[in-house]
Motif scaffolding. Structure first.
Motif, PDB file in Angstrom:
ATOM      1  N   LEU A  75      14.884 -37.995   0.274  1.00  0.00           N
ATOM      2  CA  LEU A  75      15.775 -37.488  -0.548  1.00  0.00           C
ATOM      3  C   LEU A  75      14.662 -37.244  -1.735  1.00  0.00           C
ATOM      4  CD1 LEU A  75      19.045 -36.344  -1.401  1.00  0.00           C
ATOM      5  CD2 LEU A  75      19.389 -38.964  -1.786  1.00  0.00           C
ATOM      6  N   ASP A  76      14.706 -38.572  -2.254  1.00  0.00           N
ATOM      7  CA  ASP A  76      13.904 -38.417  -4.221  1.00  0.00           C
ATOM      8  C   ASP A  76      12.872 -36.768  -3.567  1.00  0.00           C
ATOM      9  OD1 ASP A  76      15.042 -40.318  -4.474  1.00  0.00           O
ATOM     10  OD2 ASP A  76      13.179 -41.901  -4.465  1.00  0.00           O
ATOM     11  N   ALA A  77      11.945 -37.230  -2.642  1.00  0.00           N
ATOM     12  CA  ALA A  77      11.062 -35.640  -1.862  1.00  0.00           C
ATOM     13  C   ALA A  77      11.301 -34.770  -1.958  1.00  0.00           C
ATOM     14  CB  ALA A  77      10.577 -36.632  -0.926  1.00  0.00           C
ATOM     15  N   TYR A  78      12.214 -34.534  -1.483  1.00  0.00           N
ATOM     16  CA  TYR A  78      13.892 -33.231  -1.912  1.00  0.00           C
ATOM     17  C   TYR A  78      13.818 -33.037  -2.700  1.00  0.00           C
ATOM     18  CZ  TYR A  78      17.562 -30.043  -0.070  1.00  0.00           C
ATOM     19  OH  TYR A  78      18.699 -28.879  -0.427  1.00  0.00           O
ATOM     20  N   MET A  79      14.478 -33.848  -3.664  1.00  0.00           N
ATOM     21  CA  MET A  79      15.046 -33.295  -4.885  1.00  0.00           C
ATOM     22  C   MET A  79      13.449 -32.863  -6.039  1.00  0.00           C
ATOM     23  SD  MET A  79      17.909 -33.621  -4.976  1.00  0.00           S
ATOM     24  CE  MET A  79      18.805 -33.035  -6.969  1.00  0.00           C
ATOM     25  N   LYS A  80      12.668 -33.206  -5.764  1.00  0.00           N
ATOM     26  CA  LYS A  80      11.338 -33.407  -6.683  1.00  0.00           C
ATOM     27  C   LYS A  80      10.469 -31.884  -5.859  1.00  0.00           C
ATOM     28  CE  LYS A  80       9.639 -38.097  -7.773  1.00  0.00           C
ATOM     29  NZ  LYS A  80       8.946 -38.573  -7.110  1.00  0.00           N
ATOM     30  N   GLY A  81      11.044 -31.850  -4.848  1.00  0.00           N
ATOM     31  CA  GLY A  81      10.428 -30.590  -4.355  1.00  0.00           C
ATOM     32  C   GLY A  81      11.237 -29.207  -4.977  1.00  0.00           C
ATOM     33  N   LEU A  82      12.205 -29.063  -5.026  1.00  0.00           N
ATOM     34  CA  LEU A  82      13.722 -28.033  -5.556  1.00  0.00           C
ATOM     35  C   LEU A  82      12.857 -28.004  -7.253  1.00  0.00           C
ATOM     36  CD1 LEU A  82      17.315 -29.092  -4.423  1.00  0.00           C
ATOM     37  CD2 LEU A  82      15.223 -27.086  -3.963  1.00  0.00           C
ATOM     38  N   GLU A  83      12.360 -29.325  -7.743  1.00  0.00           N
ATOM     39  CA  GLU A  83      12.302 -29.052  -9.152  1.00  0.00           C
ATOM     40  C   GLU A  83      11.269 -28.369  -8.980  1.00  0.00           C
ATOM     41  OE1 GLU A  83      12.348 -33.059 -10.253  1.00  0.00           O
ATOM     42  OE2 GLU A  83      14.491 -33.136 -10.389  1.00  0.00           O
ATOM     43  N   GLN A  84      10.230 -28.894  -8.491  1.00  0.00           N
ATOM     44  CA  GLN A  84       8.687 -27.437  -8.290  1.00  0.00           C
ATOM     45  C   GLN A  84       9.438 -26.710  -8.508  1.00  0.00           C
ATOM     46  OE1 GLN A  84       5.464 -29.475  -6.154  1.00  0.00           O
ATOM     47  NE2 GLN A  84       5.178 -27.948  -5.362  1.00  0.00           N
ATOM     48  N   ALA A  85       9.814 -26.739  -7.135  1.00  0.00           N
ATOM     49  CA  ALA A  85      10.040 -24.870  -6.756  1.00  0.00           C
ATOM     50  C   ALA A  85      10.944 -23.879  -7.620  1.00  0.00           C
ATOM     51  CB  ALA A  85      10.547 -24.397  -5.745  1.00  0.00           C
ATOM     52  N   HIS A  86      11.581 -24.359  -8.944  1.00  0.00           N
ATOM     53  CA  HIS A  86      12.146 -24.224 -10.155  1.00  0.00           C
ATOM     54  C   HIS A  86      11.515 -23.813 -10.760  1.00  0.00           C
ATOM     55  CE1 HIS A  86      15.053 -23.641 -12.836  1.00  0.00           C
ATOM     56  NE2 HIS A  86      14.895 -24.268 -13.392  1.00  0.00           N
ATOM     57  N   ARG A  87      10.644 -24.995 -11.111  1.00  0.00           N
ATOM     58  CA  ARG A  87       9.248 -25.120 -12.516  1.00  0.00           C
ATOM     59  C   ARG A  87       8.329 -23.859 -11.755  1.00  0.00           C
ATOM     60  NH1 ARG A  87       9.422 -30.267 -11.490  1.00  0.00           N
ATOM     61  NH2 ARG A  87       7.446 -30.388 -10.910  1.00  0.00           N
ATOM     62  N   ALA A  88       7.667 -23.589 -10.781  1.00  0.00           N
ATOM     63  CA  ALA A  88       7.281 -22.410 -10.525  1.00  0.00           C
ATOM     64  C   ALA A  88       7.357 -21.121 -10.743  1.00  0.00           C
ATOM     65  CB  ALA A  88       6.821 -22.686  -9.201  1.00  0.00           C
ATOM     66  N   ALA A  89       9.107 -21.213 -10.174  1.00  0.00           N
ATOM     67  CA  ALA A  89       9.872 -19.634 -10.359  1.00  0.00           C
ATOM     68  C   ALA A  89       9.731 -19.337 -12.031  1.00  0.00           C
ATOM     69  CB  ALA A  89      11.324 -19.755  -9.267  1.00  0.00           C
ATOM     70  N   LYS A  90       9.914 -20.516 -12.613  1.00  0.00           N
ATOM     71  CA  LYS A  90      10.604 -20.334 -14.292  1.00  0.00           C
ATOM     72  C   LYS A  90       9.067 -19.833 -14.813  1.00  0.00           C
ATOM     73  CE  LYS A  90      12.102 -22.328 -18.346  1.00  0.00           C
ATOM     74  NZ  LYS A  90      13.362 -23.239 -18.533  1.00  0.00           N
ATOM     75  N   LYS A  91       8.362 -20.178 -14.243  1.00  0.00           N
ATOM     76  CA  LYS A  91       6.583 -20.224 -14.914  1.00  0.00           C
ATOM     77  C   LYS A  91       6.673 -18.317 -14.549  1.00  0.00           C
ATOM     78  CE  LYS A  91       2.095 -21.632 -15.487  1.00  0.00           C
ATOM     79  NZ  LYS A  91       0.997 -22.525 -14.182  1.00  0.00           N
ATOM     80  N   THR A  92       6.630 -18.149 -13.121  1.00  0.00           N
ATOM     81  CA  THR A  92       6.114 -16.667 -12.360  1.00  0.00           C
ATOM     82  C   THR A  92       7.567 -15.801 -13.596  1.00  0.00           C
ATOM     83  OG1 THR A  92       5.977 -17.637 -10.780  1.00  0.00           O
ATOM     84  CG2 THR A  92       6.697 -15.146 -10.791  1.00  0.00           C
TER      85      THR A  92
END
Length: 106
Positions: A75-92
């Motif tokens: 669950l922790d990794a899942y939430m971090k993965g979503l955050e990582q994807a969100h940051r990458a999309a925001k950066k793009t």
């Protein structure tokens, strides 16, 4: 003689404890292995999230890199993965906005 026997007994106990500690993995290698599994899981979740443009990413089925994690760690990794994807999309998205502001990036 009794002092010698007690000394041997105490020395044997501490040596036995040290030998046991050396024969079992210490917390550091286990922690490093767990961190490696967690990082691979976070990346897998981020990749899954990046593939789903709508933002809805299901937690199941569990990606293969996450199989060794406990439910809580997953669950922790899942939430971090979503955050990582969100940051990458925001950066793009920010990069594309900056290019448009500079004259279309052509």
């Amino acid at each position: 003689m009794a002092v010698f026997a007690i000394t041997l007994l105490l020395t044997g106990c501490s040596t036995g404890g040290d030998a046991r500690d050396k024969s079992t993995p210490s917390g550091t290698p286990a922690a490093a292995e767990k961190a490696e599994f967690t990082r691979a899981c976070v990346d897998a979740i981020a990749d899954r999230a990046a593939a789903h443009k709508g933002g809805a990413v299901r937690s199941h089925p569990v990606p293969a890199p996450c199989a060794r994690l406990s439910d809580t760690d997953y669950l922790d990794a899942y939430m971090k993965g979503l955050e990582q994807a969100h940051r990458a999309a925001k950066k793009t998205s920010q990069g594309e906005t900056d290019k448009a502001a500079d004259g279309g990036g052509s």
